[in-house]
Design a protein around this motif. Sequence first.
Motif: not given
Length: 255
Positions: A212-214, A219, A222, A209-210, A206
């Motif tokens: 990657v999001k910023v 990644d 998914e 993933a965070l 998780k």
Amino acid sequence: MSDVVKNLWFRDTKEDAIYINDVAVRIRAGMLLFISIYMSFTLWNAFFVSHWVVDGNTAIDSGDMDWDNNIIYSVHAIKRVYDWTFQTYLLWYGLFEMLAGMSTITARLSPTIYIASFLAKRTAKPIWKPLAPKRFAWTIGASIIATCLVFFNPDVFANWVNTIFQHEVLPTDRQYMSYYIPLSLVWVCLGFMWMEAVMGFCVGCKVHALLVKVGILKDECEACNNIDWDEIARKNQERLAKEAAAQQSTEQHAS
């Protein structure tokens, strides 16, 4: 069994983007959980249990009382001496396990990966997840273990640092790390591994993933994580069989 020996818990070791069986990962986390449990009890015993071994047979009433009206006894007591040799070896093994799973090559050196892969192959349908988030989670675990190794061997680590910098950066005659650090980290590690093994919730994934999001990390796809490759293969076989049957029927009508 041959597939376990060939691919371990990887879908295919020759893929550019490596995928890993999450069922086997959870089984392995359950096995390694015992290391965290043992270390948590070790630290609890070291920090919160008396540092003195008292021989009750030598207790003598001094005839005095303290301010709370408790009788004061004179006893023979020996200060406890802690030997962290076994804990150090256990942590080194845990560190090895964290690092071993990060590569398709080093994974073949891990006994827990073989056991987990074999059990997962026999008990459940594989759930394929990209290796990158798991690798990030194991990096967090390796960092926690490395910190605990420093706590249990402060003089060794201090000598390494002082040798590198050619002067005394860390003291070699006392503990310079607060015991709250390893105690907290061990319980954090215990919680993370319990959630992975029991709930299938990967905290490190998780966090990955965070990031990657910023935009800090990249990644794998998914949308591809839970593709049922066996079902796709079955449908392809059915399609090819229908096409072959249709072609055969057409040839029979033509003749």
